[in-house]
Design a protein around this motif. Structure first.
Motif, PDB file in Angstrom:
ATOM      1  N   PRO A  32       0.821  -1.216   0.000  1.00 38.17           N
ATOM      2  CA  PRO A  32       0.000   0.000   0.000  1.00 38.17           C
ATOM      3  C   PRO A  32       0.855   1.266   0.000  1.00 38.17           C
ATOM      4  N   THR A  33       0.239   2.338  -0.412  1.00 35.46           N
ATOM      5  CA  THR A  33       0.860   3.653  -0.306  1.00 35.46           C
ATOM      6  C   THR A  33       0.205   4.382   0.863  1.00 35.46           C
ATOM      7  N   PHE A  34       0.979   5.247   1.499  1.00 35.06           N
ATOM      8  CA  PHE A  34       0.514   5.975   2.676  1.00 35.06           C
ATOM      9  C   PHE A  34       0.780   7.464   2.519  1.00 35.06           C
ATOM     10  N   TRP A  35      -0.140   8.257   3.020  1.00 36.26           N
ATOM     11  CA  TRP A  35       0.134   9.674   3.241  1.00 36.26           C
ATOM     12  C   TRP A  35       0.523   9.755   4.704  1.00 36.26           C
ATOM     13  N   PHE A  36       1.797  10.029   4.960  1.00 39.08           N
ATOM     14  CA  PHE A  36       2.367  10.023   6.307  1.00 39.08           C
ATOM     15  C   PHE A  36       2.941  11.405   6.568  1.00 39.08           C
ATOM     16  N   ASP A  37       2.431  12.072   7.589  1.00 40.35           N
ATOM     17  CA  ASP A  37       2.751  13.473   7.826  1.00 40.35           C
ATOM     18  C   ASP A  37       4.243  13.794   7.822  1.00 40.35           C
ATOM     19  N   LEU A  38       5.040  13.030   8.507  1.00 43.19           N
ATOM     20  CA  LEU A  38       6.458  13.341   8.611  1.00 43.19           C
ATOM     21  C   LEU A  38       7.148  13.340   7.247  1.00 43.19           C
ATOM     22  N   CYS A  39       6.732  12.446   6.360  1.00 46.28           N
ATOM     23  CA  CYS A  39       7.357  12.338   5.042  1.00 46.28           C
ATOM     24  C   CYS A  39       6.704  13.247   4.002  1.00 46.28           C
ATOM     25  N   CYS A  40       5.455  13.606   4.213  1.00 47.11           N
ATOM     26  CA  CYS A  40       4.710  14.339   3.187  1.00 47.11           C
ATOM     27  C   CYS A  40       4.581  15.837   3.466  1.00 47.11           C
ATOM     28  N   ILE A  41       4.937  16.267   4.648  1.00 43.50           N
ATOM     29  CA  ILE A  41       4.865  17.685   4.991  1.00 43.50           C
ATOM     30  C   ILE A  41       6.265  18.186   5.297  1.00 43.50           C
ATOM     31  N   PRO A  42       6.732  19.178   4.554  1.00 47.72           N
ATOM     32  CA  PRO A  42       8.000  19.800   4.963  1.00 47.72           C
ATOM     33  C   PRO A  42       7.814  20.332   6.392  1.00 47.72           C
ATOM     34  N   GLN A  43       8.696  19.947   7.286  1.00 46.48           N
ATOM     35  CA  GLN A  43       8.494  20.234   8.698  1.00 46.48           C
ATOM     36  C   GLN A  43       8.568  21.722   9.046  1.00 46.48           C
ATOM     37  N   ASP A  44       9.028  22.542   8.124  1.00 50.95           N
ATOM     38  CA  ASP A  44       8.996  23.987   8.357  1.00 50.95           C
ATOM     39  C   ASP A  44       7.689  24.603   7.862  1.00 50.95           C
ATOM     40  N   ALA A  45       6.766  23.769   7.359  1.00 50.83           N
ATOM     41  CA  ALA A  45       5.494  24.268   6.824  1.00 50.83           C
ATOM     42  C   ALA A  45       4.301  23.557   7.446  1.00 50.83           C
ATOM     43  N   VAL A  46       4.462  23.050   8.648  1.00 51.81           N
ATOM     44  CA  VAL A  46       3.395  22.277   9.279  1.00 51.81           C
ATOM     45  C   VAL A  46       2.140  23.118   9.463  1.00 51.81           C
ATOM     46  N   THR A  47       2.284  24.373   9.852  1.00 57.45           N
ATOM     47  CA  THR A  47       1.099  25.193  10.091  1.00 57.45           C
ATOM     48  C   THR A  47       0.300  25.430   8.813  1.00 57.45           C
ATOM     49  N   ASP A  48       0.947  25.405   7.659  1.00 57.46           N
ATOM     50  CA  ASP A  48       0.227  25.548   6.389  1.00 57.46           C
ATOM     51  C   ASP A  48      -0.709  24.366   6.147  1.00 57.46           C
ATOM     52  N   GLN A  49      -0.434  23.244   6.779  1.00 61.60           N
ATOM     53  CA  GLN A  49      -1.223  22.040   6.555  1.00 61.60           C
ATOM     54  C   GLN A  49      -2.608  22.102   7.173  1.00 61.60           C
ATOM     55  N   LEU A  50      -2.830  23.030   8.072  1.00 59.81           N
ATOM     56  CA  LEU A  50      -4.152  23.168   8.674  1.00 59.81           C
ATOM     57  C   LEU A  50      -5.213  23.347   7.603  1.00 59.81           C
ATOM     58  N   ARG A  51      -4.959  24.204   6.635  1.00 62.76           N
ATOM     59  CA  ARG A  51      -5.957  24.425   5.577  1.00 62.76           C
ATOM     60  C   ARG A  51      -5.891  23.361   4.486  1.00 62.76           C
ATOM     61  N   MET A  52      -4.789  22.636   4.373  1.00 61.90           N
ATOM     62  CA  MET A  52      -4.646  21.593   3.354  1.00 61.90           C
ATOM     63  C   MET A  52      -5.108  20.219   3.836  1.00 61.90           C
ATOM     64  N   LEU A  53      -5.300  20.059   5.125  1.00 62.65           N
ATOM     65  CA  LEU A  53      -5.609  18.744   5.683  1.00 62.65           C
ATOM     66  C   LEU A  53      -6.813  18.062   5.032  1.00 62.65           C
ATOM     67  N   PRO A  54      -7.949  18.761   4.843  1.00 62.03           N
ATOM     68  CA  PRO A  54      -9.080  18.059   4.206  1.00 62.03           C
ATOM     69  C   PRO A  54      -8.737  17.520   2.812  1.00 62.03           C
ATOM     70  N   ILE A  55      -7.948  18.242   2.063  1.00 61.13           N
ATOM     71  CA  ILE A  55      -7.549  17.785   0.723  1.00 61.13           C
ATOM     72  C   ILE A  55      -6.701  16.527   0.845  1.00 61.13           C
ATOM     73  N   ASN A  56      -5.754  16.531   1.776  1.00 59.75           N
ATOM     74  CA  ASN A  56      -4.894  15.360   1.961  1.00 59.75           C
ATOM     75  C   ASN A  56      -5.697  14.148   2.424  1.00 59.75           C
ATOM     76  N   VAL A  57      -6.618  14.357   3.365  1.00 57.99           N
ATOM     77  CA  VAL A  57      -7.434  13.254   3.872  1.00 57.99           C
ATOM     78  C   VAL A  57      -8.321  12.679   2.766  1.00 57.99           C
ATOM     79  N   LEU A  58      -9.011  13.545   2.051  1.00 62.37           N
ATOM     80  CA  LEU A  58      -9.982  13.095   1.052  1.00 62.37           C
ATOM     81  C   LEU A  58      -9.344  12.584  -0.234  1.00 62.37           C
ATOM     82  N   SER A  59      -8.065  12.870  -0.436  1.00 59.69           N
ATOM     83  CA  SER A  59      -7.366  12.379  -1.619  1.00 59.69           C
ATOM     84  C   SER A  59      -6.966  10.913  -1.491  1.00 59.69           C
ATOM     85  N   CYS A  60      -7.074  10.364  -0.310  1.00 61.17           N
ATOM     86  CA  CYS A  60      -6.694   8.970  -0.071  1.00 61.17           C
ATOM     87  C   CYS A  60      -7.929   8.073  -0.093  1.00 61.17           C
TER      88      CYS A  60
END
Length: 188
Positions: A55-83
């Motif tokens: 399987p393939t995984f969307w895994f936060d540590l590997c998929c989010i540049p760690q200097d941009a974690v706060t930007d993921q707040l608005r992107m989270l629904p897209i990441n969740v629903l894309s899987c």
């Protein structure tokens, strides 16, 4: 983990044309990594047996540049629903982690309840009782949930406050009850 900064993102790859990520991985960083790793090994082996590939995984540590974690707040629904599926590695600390609650909330906020429930796989971590953990989620209180980074916690709480803390708690408790009744749960 031994990884830091952008080197972890090198473990990921872009999605190939026509490919859909199999699992959005929701977990608590406070649960033991070796137990989570073992759960993923078992899940990957089972998936391989059924699908002839890993399987393939969307895994936060590997998929989010760690200097941009706060930007993921608005992107989270897209990441969740894309899987295809939402994999919850349910350990003892998940009910107290605000990001975990936010991830669960995202799948239900942008899907019908039936669609969301059909996409959630709950995988209890070794040594944890599924009913006890789901019971803890059924009594979720946002004021008891935290983030490792207080800045992330403050941002999430501002967004949740716009909905209303009591309303968010009621929704999370209802979601947990529905997950308890309807979701596929992998064996312990």
């Amino acid at each position: 983990s031994g990884f830091s900064g952008d080197s972890v993102c090198e473990l990921s790859r872009p999605v190939r044309p026509g490919e859909v990520i199999d699992y959005f991985l929701s977990h608590s960083w406070s649960d033991p990594p070796e137990v989570k790793y073992r759960a993923l090994e078992v899940l990957a082996a089972d998936f391989y047996s059924s699908h002839g590939r890993y399987p393939t995984f969307w895994f936060d540590l590997c998929c989010i540049p760690q200097d941009a974690v706060t930007d993921q707040l608005r992107m989270l629904p897209i990441n969740v629903l894309s899987c295809r599926m939402f994999l919850l590695l349910l350990g003892a600390t998940v009910p107290k982690r605000l990001w975990c609650a936010w991830e669960l909330f995202a799948i239900f906020a942008f899907s019908s309840q039936e669609q969301a429930l059909n996409r959630i796989v709950v995988y209890p971590l070794a040594g944890e009782g599924t009913d006890d953990l789901l019971s803890d989620l059924c009594h979720f209180n946002v004021l008891d949930a935290t983030c490792f980074d207080p800045n992330h916690e403050a941002r999430l709480l501002r967004v949740i406050s716009a909905l209303g803390m009591d309303r968010f708690n009621q929704r999370m408790q209802h979601l947990a009850q529905q997950i308890r009744k309807h979701c596929v749960t992998s064996p312990e």
